[in-house]
Enzyme design. Structure first.
Site, PDB file in Angstrom:
ATOM      1  N   ARG A  84      38.896  25.917  30.704  1.00  0.00           N
ATOM      2  CA  ARG A  84      37.598  26.367  31.205  1.00  0.00           C
ATOM      3  C   ARG A  84      36.556  26.059  30.135  1.00  0.00           C
ATOM      4  O   ARG A  84      36.048  26.942  29.446  1.00  0.00           O
ATOM      5  CB  ARG A  84      37.596  27.869  31.525  1.00  0.00           C
ATOM      6  CG  ARG A  84      38.521  28.289  32.638  1.00  0.00           C
ATOM      7  CD  ARG A  84      38.004  28.177  34.064  1.00  0.00           C
ATOM      8  NE  ARG A  84      37.919  26.860  34.640  1.00  0.00           N
ATOM      9  CZ  ARG A  84      37.750  26.634  35.949  1.00  0.00           C
ATOM     10  NH1 ARG A  84      37.657  27.635  36.811  1.00  0.00           N
ATOM     11  NH2 ARG A  84      37.661  25.422  36.424  1.00  0.00           N
ATOM     12  N   LYS A 121      41.224  36.253  45.833  1.00  0.00           N
ATOM     13  CA  LYS A 121      41.185  36.989  44.562  1.00  0.00           C
ATOM     14  C   LYS A 121      41.386  38.482  44.838  1.00  0.00           C
ATOM     15  O   LYS A 121      42.438  38.891  45.316  1.00  0.00           O
ATOM     16  CB  LYS A 121      39.874  36.690  43.841  1.00  0.00           C
ATOM     17  CG  LYS A 121      39.896  35.353  43.095  1.00  0.00           C
ATOM     18  CD  LYS A 121      39.382  34.220  43.864  1.00  0.00           C
ATOM     19  CE  LYS A 121      39.219  32.936  43.109  1.00  0.00           C
ATOM     20  NZ  LYS A 121      38.936  31.809  44.015  1.00  0.00           N
ATOM     21  N   TYR A 139      42.499  31.598  70.323  1.00  0.00           N
ATOM     22  CA  TYR A 139      41.525  30.676  69.726  1.00  0.00           C
ATOM     23  C   TYR A 139      40.176  31.365  69.541  1.00  0.00           C
ATOM     24  O   TYR A 139      39.533  31.254  68.498  1.00  0.00           O
ATOM     25  CB  TYR A 139      41.347  29.419  70.596  1.00  0.00           C
ATOM     26  CG  TYR A 139      40.477  28.385  69.897  1.00  0.00           C
ATOM     27  CD1 TYR A 139      41.054  27.384  69.127  1.00  0.00           C
ATOM     28  CD2 TYR A 139      39.089  28.458  69.971  1.00  0.00           C
ATOM     29  CE1 TYR A 139      40.265  26.467  68.440  1.00  0.00           C
ATOM     30  CE2 TYR A 139      38.289  27.552  69.288  1.00  0.00           C
ATOM     31  CZ  TYR A 139      38.880  26.554  68.520  1.00  0.00           C
ATOM     32  OH  TYR A 139      38.098  25.664  67.838  1.00  0.00           O
ATOM     33  N   ASP A 178      28.521  36.816  44.703  1.00  0.00           N
ATOM     34  CA  ASP A 178      29.854  36.212  44.760  1.00  0.00           C
ATOM     35  C   ASP A 178      30.810  37.372  44.522  1.00  0.00           C
ATOM     36  O   ASP A 178      30.949  37.865  43.400  1.00  0.00           O
ATOM     37  CB  ASP A 178      29.995  35.139  43.683  1.00  0.00           C
ATOM     38  CG  ASP A 178      31.371  34.495  43.715  1.00  0.00           C
ATOM     39  OD1 ASP A 178      32.334  35.178  44.129  1.00  0.00           O
ATOM     40  OD2 ASP A 178      31.510  33.333  43.297  1.00  0.00           O
ATOM     41  N   PHE A 216      29.342  28.669  38.409  1.00  0.00           N
ATOM     42  CA  PHE A 216      30.757  28.498  38.713  1.00  0.00           C
ATOM     43  C   PHE A 216      30.904  27.118  39.357  1.00  0.00           C
ATOM     44  O   PHE A 216      30.027  26.670  40.096  1.00  0.00           O
ATOM     45  CB  PHE A 216      31.326  29.602  39.624  1.00  0.00           C
ATOM     46  CG  PHE A 216      32.804  29.394  39.788  1.00  0.00           C
ATOM     47  CD1 PHE A 216      33.659  29.637  38.733  1.00  0.00           C
ATOM     48  CD2 PHE A 216      33.331  28.870  40.962  1.00  0.00           C
ATOM     49  CE1 PHE A 216      35.024  29.362  38.831  1.00  0.00           C
ATOM     50  CE2 PHE A 216      34.691  28.600  41.075  1.00  0.00           C
ATOM     51  CZ  PHE A 216      35.535  28.847  40.005  1.00  0.00           C
ATOM     52  N   THR A 217      32.041  26.477  39.087  1.00  0.00           N
ATOM     53  CA  THR A 217      32.238  25.070  39.451  1.00  0.00           C
ATOM     54  C   THR A 217      31.907  24.763  40.914  1.00  0.00           C
ATOM     55  O   THR A 217      31.018  23.965  41.207  1.00  0.00           O
ATOM     56  CB  THR A 217      33.688  24.671  39.128  1.00  0.00           C
ATOM     57  OG1 THR A 217      34.568  25.593  39.771  1.00  0.00           O
ATOM     58  CG2 THR A 217      33.940  24.686  37.625  1.00  0.00           C
TER      59      THR A 217
HETATM   60  N1  PM9 Z   1      38.140  30.265  41.640  1.00  0.00           N
HETATM   61  C1  PM9 Z   1      39.822  30.128  39.989  1.00  0.00           C
HETATM   62  O1  PM9 Z   1      40.940  29.747  39.627  1.00  0.00           O
HETATM   63  C2  PM9 Z   1      40.050  28.742  42.113  1.00  0.00           C
HETATM   64  C3  PM9 Z   1      40.198  27.397  41.490  1.00  0.00           C
HETATM   65  S1  PM9 Z   1      38.938  26.831  40.378  1.00  0.00           S
HETATM   66  C4  PM9 Z   1      37.696  26.307  41.457  1.00  0.00           C
HETATM   67  O2  PM9 Z   1      39.120  30.886  39.291  1.00  0.00           O
HETATM   68  C5  PM9 Z   1      34.444  32.213  42.088  1.00  0.00           C
HETATM   69  C6  PM9 Z   1      33.887  33.155  41.094  1.00  0.00           C
HETATM   70  C7  PM9 Z   1      35.707  31.675  41.947  1.00  0.00           C
HETATM   71  C8  PM9 Z   1      36.199  30.744  42.908  1.00  0.00           C
HETATM   72  C9  PM9 Z   1      37.462  30.131  42.760  1.00  0.00           C
HETATM   73  C10 PM9 Z   1      35.374  30.438  44.002  1.00  0.00           C
HETATM   74  C11 PM9 Z   1      35.836  29.475  45.066  1.00  0.00           C
HETATM   75  C12 PM9 Z   1      34.139  30.998  44.114  1.00  0.00           C
HETATM   76  N2  PM9 Z   1      33.697  31.878  43.162  1.00  0.00           N
HETATM   77  O3  PM9 Z   1      38.833  28.775  45.464  1.00  0.00           O
HETATM   78  O4  PM9 Z   1      37.324  28.188  47.312  1.00  0.00           O
HETATM   79  O5  PM9 Z   1      36.425  32.040  40.881  1.00  0.00           O
HETATM   80  O6  PM9 Z   1      38.598  30.287  47.434  1.00  0.00           O
HETATM   81  O7  PM9 Z   1      36.767  30.100  45.855  1.00  0.00           O
HETATM   82  C13 PM9 Z   1      39.304  29.723  41.263  1.00  0.00           C
HETATM   83  P1  PM9 Z   1      37.944  29.278  46.560  1.00  0.00           P
END
Ligand code: PM9
Length: 462
Positions: free
Chosen positions: A387, A263, A77, A220, A129-130
């Site tokens: 997108r 990624k 843990y 990022d 970014f979203t």
């Molecule tokens: N990106 C993508 O498909 C996951 C689903 S859409 C929200 O591109 C950037 C540049 C990303 C990103 C996720 C995140 C968030 C942050 N920055 O999905 O939470 O492309 O691991 O990362 C998606 P997490």
């Protein structure tokens, strides 16, 4: 190992040991599935999909070395040995001092935003970014776009469309004052611009400018290796440099990073926040125990942290990144040769169809990119992602944001598909293009409050 000349044909630097069967759903099944999913590819079941290009996030095939590392994961843990291995990998390859593990990228964004942003703050960034923007807003901040104008033009061939417009950044700083700007948010590559890189020269210049005003820079880093590959290929003086040295130099100009390890770091789950400032680390590590788990596992199992530590190192191999980006260039060039409108230059993690040019008869308020993603699925079972206006959501006054880029992303998972899969995808896009006039507008019939693109539902108009 010597690297083959860039003019020679490349091949994947691996062979396949385990396979996963895929099936082509029938035309009838596809029609029923997309209707059931409310014309939103996020709501399809993966069993209904033939080639899954929804996202490159968490869809990686891990290596035998990563699977082996998982077996020695330490599931303690507190103070897991696997955490210390991950921490050492982040320090070695990215150069940051302190690491807070998180369950994925948005976990790190949450910790960062809560730690650094005060209500009323402004966060300049090279395109929104979203999830990143939503966490900034939930913390009381307002995102401001400072990317160069070329990024919003799908046809511009600028080699670094992810660059910051330095004059614009300085005017934002002067307008609001440095005290209102907790940090500049810098993405590498820029996802919603079409996977476009930022140059090393530009990151350096952002550092110099922010130093002048005492403002921090947070990267990022989700696709930093793909960004480094474009720097190596395109930026004068970088051709003989290693990818690892470019990544480290980019990080050195920033004060920390959020990482979605799903990624470039080649794992199916995980992330972290890494910073150089001890006070920021302490605050974020404390918040981690509320939102993630202990500060030495942050929502990941010990085995996940092992796979990630190994994945970080593998992601920096020259032959890996050349083949990874090479596969996307292969698909993109096929589409360009067939006269399909796509974002150029071809990006680092996917090929982005220009839905405005593809479907000029569908106005943006009737969701052309959403309609195109559904049409592509109907044709072949290939799943892609909208997108455009749906992803962009609404502004503070409740009006729809209308981005210049209205795109469908064909996102390529890492080490998963072959070139033959890319041929099938290219053929399907061409077939859809040949009957594009028959694709109908959509109406949104269900709109969730947050990140609506994930769960919204649509129906065809007319
Ligand atoms: N990106 C993508 O498909 C996951 C689903 S859409 C929200 O591109 C950037 C540049 C990303 C990103 C996720 C995140 C968030 C942050 N920055 O999905 O939470 O492309 O691991 O990362 C998606 P997490």
């Amino acid at each position: 190992m010597s690297t083959p000349s860039q003019s020679r044909t490349w091949a994947e630097p691996f062979k396949i040991k385990v396979i996963e069967h895929v099936r082509i759903p029938s035309q009838q099944e596809r029609e029923a599935a997309i209707r059931e999913a409310g014309y939103n590819t996020f709501l399809l079941r993966s069993d209904e999909v033939y080639i899954d290009l929804l996202t490159d996030s968490g869809t990686t095939a891990m290596s035998d070395r990563q699977w082996a590392a998982m077996m020695i994961g330490d599931e303690a843990y507190a103070g897991s040995r696997s955490f210390y291995r991950l921490e050492a990998a982040v320090q070695e390859w990215y150069g940051y001092k302190y690491v807070v593990p998180t369950h994925q990228g948005r976990g790190a964004e949450n910790l960062l935003s809560k730690t650094m942003i005060k209500p009323g703050d402004i966060v300049p960034g090279n395109m929104y970014f979203t999830t990143t923007r939503l966490h900034q807003e939930l913390a009381g901040g307002t995102f401001t776009d400072i990317i160069i104008p070329e990024a919003h033009d799908p046809a511009s061939l600028h080699p670094f469309k992810g660059n910051v417009d330095l004059a614009k950044l300085e005017s934002v700083i002067l307008e609001f004052g440095p005290d209102k700007i907790p940090y500049v948010s810098l993405a590498a590559t820029v996802n919603l611009a079409g996977g476009q890189p930022i140059s090393l020269e530009n990151v350096r210049a952002v550092r110099e400018l922010t130093n002048k005003y005492g403002i921090k820079v947070i990267l990022d880093a989700a696709r930093i290796v793909e960004n480094a590959y474009f720097i190596q290929q395109r930026e004068p003086g970088c051709q003989s440099r290693t990818i690892a040295s470019i990544v480290k130099e980019m990080c050195s100009y920033t004060d920390g990073c959020t990482m979605s390890a799903k990624k470039d770091p080649l794992v199916n789950i995980g992330g972290f926040l890494a910073v150089n400032d001890h006070a920021i680390y302490e605050e974020a590590a404390n918040l981690a125990v509320i939102y993630e788990g202990l500060h030495t596992y942050g929502g990941m199992a010990g085995r996940d942290m092992e796979a990630l530590a190994t994945g970080i190192e593998e992601s920096l191999h020259e032959d890996h990144i050349r083949a990874r980006v090479g596969q996307i260039l292969y698909l993109g060039k096929k589409l360009i040769d067939a006269g399909i409108p796509i974002v150029q230059p071809i990006g680092g993690h996917g090929v982005f169809l220009d839905a405005r040019a593809f479907l000029p008869h569908i106005p943006q308020e009737q969701y052309p990119a959403q309609a195109l993603a559904a049409a592509l699925y109907l044709d072949s079972g290939v799943r892609s992602m909208e997108r455009g206006i749906v992803s962009a959501g609404r502004n503070k006054n409740g009006e729809e944001n209308k981005p210049k880029l209205e795109l469908v992303r064909l996102t390529i998972p890492r080490r998963v598909y072959t070139q033959a899969h890319m041929d099938v995808v290219a053929e399907s896009v061409q077939i859809v293009y040949s009957h594009r006039d028959t694709i109908r507008c959509l109406k949104m019939i269900h709109e969730p409050k947050y990140l609506r693109f994930f769960q919204a539902r649509f129906e065809p108009l007319g």
